[in-house]
Design a protein around this motif. Structure first.
Motif, PDB file in Angstrom:
ATOM      1  N   LEU A 192       0.835  -1.039  -0.024  1.00  0.00           N
ATOM      2  CA  LEU A 192       0.205  -0.038  -0.104  1.00  0.00           C
ATOM      3  C   LEU A 192       0.745   1.310  -0.101  1.00  0.00           C
ATOM      4  CD1 LEU A 192      -3.200  -0.841   2.265  1.00  0.00           C
ATOM      5  CD2 LEU A 192      -3.106  -0.600   0.006  1.00  0.00           C
ATOM      6  N   LEU A 193       2.071   1.207   0.769  1.00  0.00           N
ATOM      7  CA  LEU A 193       2.883   2.274   0.757  1.00  0.00           C
ATOM      8  C   LEU A 193       3.577   2.542  -0.597  1.00  0.00           C
ATOM      9  CD1 LEU A 193       4.797   1.976   4.070  1.00  0.00           C
ATOM     10  CD2 LEU A 193       3.270   3.758   3.438  1.00  0.00           C
ATOM     11  N   ARG A 194       3.663   1.530  -1.324  1.00  0.00           N
ATOM     12  CA  ARG A 194       4.185   1.759  -2.828  1.00  0.00           C
ATOM     13  C   ARG A 194       3.478   2.131  -3.592  1.00  0.00           C
ATOM     14  NH1 ARG A 194       5.349  -4.052  -4.211  1.00  0.00           N
ATOM     15  NH2 ARG A 194       5.727  -3.050  -6.144  1.00  0.00           N
ATOM     16  N   MET A 195       2.162   2.148  -3.352  1.00  0.00           N
ATOM     17  CA  MET A 195       1.187   2.775  -4.355  1.00  0.00           C
ATOM     18  C   MET A 195       1.266   4.297  -4.405  1.00  0.00           C
ATOM     19  SD  MET A 195      -1.974   0.230  -3.709  1.00  0.00           S
ATOM     20  CE  MET A 195      -3.358   1.077  -5.067  1.00  0.00           C
ATOM     21  N   ARG A 196       1.871   4.794  -3.236  1.00  0.00           N
ATOM     22  CA  ARG A 196       2.078   6.253  -3.302  1.00  0.00           C
ATOM     23  C   ARG A 196       3.402   6.625  -3.942  1.00  0.00           C
ATOM     24  NH1 ARG A 196       1.229   8.233   2.774  1.00  0.00           N
ATOM     25  NH2 ARG A 196       2.930   9.491   1.909  1.00  0.00           N
ATOM     26  N   SER A 197       3.892   5.564  -4.613  1.00  0.00           N
ATOM     27  CA  SER A 197       5.132   5.970  -5.096  1.00  0.00           C
ATOM     28  C   SER A 197       5.174   6.804  -6.299  1.00  0.00           C
ATOM     29  CB  SER A 197       5.911   4.832  -5.665  1.00  0.00           C
ATOM     30  OG  SER A 197       7.137   4.758  -6.302  1.00  0.00           O
ATOM     31  N   ARG A 198       6.130   7.761  -6.750  1.00  0.00           N
ATOM     32  CA  ARG A 198       6.252   8.595  -7.921  1.00  0.00           C
ATOM     33  C   ARG A 198       6.835   7.651  -9.149  1.00  0.00           C
ATOM     34  NH1 ARG A 198       9.962  12.561  -4.905  1.00  0.00           N
ATOM     35  NH2 ARG A 198       8.487  13.428  -3.377  1.00  0.00           N
ATOM     36  N   VAL A 199       7.114   6.523  -8.971  1.00  0.00           N
ATOM     37  CA  VAL A 199       7.754   5.692 -10.180  1.00  0.00           C
ATOM     38  C   VAL A 199       6.234   4.848 -10.482  1.00  0.00           C
ATOM     39  CG1 VAL A 199       8.992   3.519 -10.505  1.00  0.00           C
ATOM     40  CG2 VAL A 199       9.758   5.257  -9.089  1.00  0.00           C
ATOM     41  N   GLU A 200       6.002   5.119 -11.706  1.00  0.00           N
ATOM     42  CA  GLU A 200       4.859   4.505 -12.170  1.00  0.00           C
ATOM     43  C   GLU A 200       4.665   2.807 -11.967  1.00  0.00           C
ATOM     44  OE1 GLU A 200       1.816   4.264 -16.064  1.00  0.00           O
ATOM     45  OE2 GLU A 200       3.688   5.694 -16.098  1.00  0.00           O
ATOM     46  N   GLU A 201       5.657   2.489 -12.380  1.00  0.00           N
ATOM     47  CA  GLU A 201       6.118   0.802 -12.471  1.00  0.00           C
ATOM     48  C   GLU A 201       5.606   0.316 -11.158  1.00  0.00           C
ATOM     49  OE1 GLU A 201       9.501  -2.411 -13.078  1.00  0.00           O
ATOM     50  OE2 GLU A 201       9.673  -0.676 -14.221  1.00  0.00           O
ATOM     51  N   ALA A 219       2.064  -2.522  -7.212  1.00  0.00           N
ATOM     52  CA  ALA A 219       1.587  -2.524  -5.887  1.00  0.00           C
ATOM     53  C   ALA A 219       0.183  -2.849  -5.474  1.00  0.00           C
ATOM     54  CB  ALA A 219       2.203  -1.226  -5.339  1.00  0.00           C
ATOM     55  N   GLY A 220      -0.629  -2.399  -6.322  1.00  0.00           N
ATOM     56  CA  GLY A 220      -2.131  -2.629  -5.894  1.00  0.00           C
ATOM     57  C   GLY A 220      -2.420  -4.265  -5.750  1.00  0.00           C
ATOM     58  N   GLY A 221      -2.061  -4.762  -6.876  1.00  0.00           N
ATOM     59  CA  GLY A 221      -2.263  -6.244  -6.863  1.00  0.00           C
ATOM     60  C   GLY A 221      -1.499  -6.990  -5.736  1.00  0.00           C
ATOM     61  N   GLU A 222      -0.350  -6.526  -5.668  1.00  0.00           N
ATOM     62  CA  GLU A 222       0.643  -7.160  -4.599  1.00  0.00           C
ATOM     63  C   GLU A 222      -0.016  -7.110  -3.244  1.00  0.00           C
ATOM     64  OE1 GLU A 222       4.362  -5.852  -5.373  1.00  0.00           O
ATOM     65  OE2 GLU A 222       4.609  -7.319  -7.100  1.00  0.00           O
ATOM     66  N   ALA A 223      -0.726  -5.607  -3.047  1.00  0.00           N
ATOM     67  CA  ALA A 223      -1.132  -5.664  -1.876  1.00  0.00           C
ATOM     68  C   ALA A 223      -2.657  -6.383  -1.478  1.00  0.00           C
ATOM     69  CB  ALA A 223      -1.811  -3.969  -1.626  1.00  0.00           C
ATOM     70  N   LEU A 224      -3.246  -6.660  -2.585  1.00  0.00           N
ATOM     71  CA  LEU A 224      -4.454  -7.453  -2.579  1.00  0.00           C
ATOM     72  C   LEU A 224      -4.129  -8.891  -2.417  1.00  0.00           C
ATOM     73  CD1 LEU A 224      -7.525  -7.761  -3.251  1.00  0.00           C
ATOM     74  CD2 LEU A 224      -6.857  -8.413  -5.557  1.00  0.00           C
ATOM     75  N   MET A 225      -3.014  -9.322  -2.821  1.00  0.00           N
ATOM     76  CA  MET A 225      -2.526 -10.585  -2.661  1.00  0.00           C
ATOM     77  C   MET A 225      -2.076 -10.993  -1.312  1.00  0.00           C
ATOM     78  SD  MET A 225      -1.911 -13.440  -4.215  1.00  0.00           S
ATOM     79  CE  MET A 225      -2.224 -13.106  -6.006  1.00  0.00           C
ATOM     80  N   GLY A 226      -1.190  -9.866  -0.619  1.00  0.00           N
ATOM     81  CA  GLY A 226      -0.774  -9.951   0.760  1.00  0.00           C
ATOM     82  C   GLY A 226      -1.869  -9.990   1.747  1.00  0.00           C
TER      83      GLY A 226
END
Length: 180
Positions: A23-32, A37-44
């Motif tokens: 979820l923190l990574r979803m606030r990143s400035r890096v688009e990749e 990150a969203g799919g990985e947060a859902l998985m976690g």
């Protein structure tokens, strides 16, 4: 998932912490970073909720088909995203594994703890082989490169932490598959 309570709680903590970092990574400035990150947060978070020991909480009968539907939608999204980025094929396998585990749990009575001596089903074995290879490869990728270093990077943009999260989710997936 079936198994003792202590390892179950450790798996819950590991997967929930991984989901929170994603979820923190979803606030990143890096688009990749944001895209994955969203799919990985859902998985976690999905893995964390599935790993809660059944002695503490037994989900209602409708929960397992709901898990299968949510992760089925995630698998379709990963399949669509894989057209442009091959990394999403791993998300497709992970979401498919979650659908498989949810379907298996929906068809398993809560008192049953195994496959009745019939051995490991072929799909479970294939998923175990895939995630074992993924964990080994992800572990090797965490080894530091010679002369690696650089400028300070925000926590949400640190590729090595993202790799460590993916590694921990792969280990969690192996644990969940082994306890089916």
């Amino acid at each position: 998932m079936h198994g003792p309570a202590s390892p179950g709680w450790l798996l819950v903590a590991l997967c929930a912490a991984t989901g929170a970092y994603c979820l923190l990574r979803m606030r990143s400035r890096v688009e990749e970073q944001r895209r994955a990150a969203g799919g990985e947060a859902l998985m976690g978070f999905g893995m964390a909720s599935m790993a809660v020991p059944p002695a503490v909480f037994t989900p209602p009968a409708w929960a397992w088909p709901a898990y299968a539907a949510v992760f089925g939608a995630a698998a379709l999204r990963a399949l669509w995203s894989a057209r442009t980025d091959a990394h999403h094929l791993h998300h497709l396998v992970g979401a498919g594994a979650m659908v498989y585990m949810a379907a298996a749990m929906a068809g398993t009575p809560s008192h049953s703890h195994g496959h009745g001596g019939s051995g490991v089903p072929v799909l479970t074995g294939a998923l175990l082989a895939y995630f074992t290879g993924y964990v080994l490869l992800a572990g090797v990728r965490l080894l530091p490169a010679a002369g690696a270093g650089g400028a300070a990077v925000a926590w949400g943009d640190r590729p090595e932490v993202a790799r460590a999260c993916r590694l921990s989710m792969g280990i969690g997936m192996l644990a969940m598959l082994l306890t089916m």
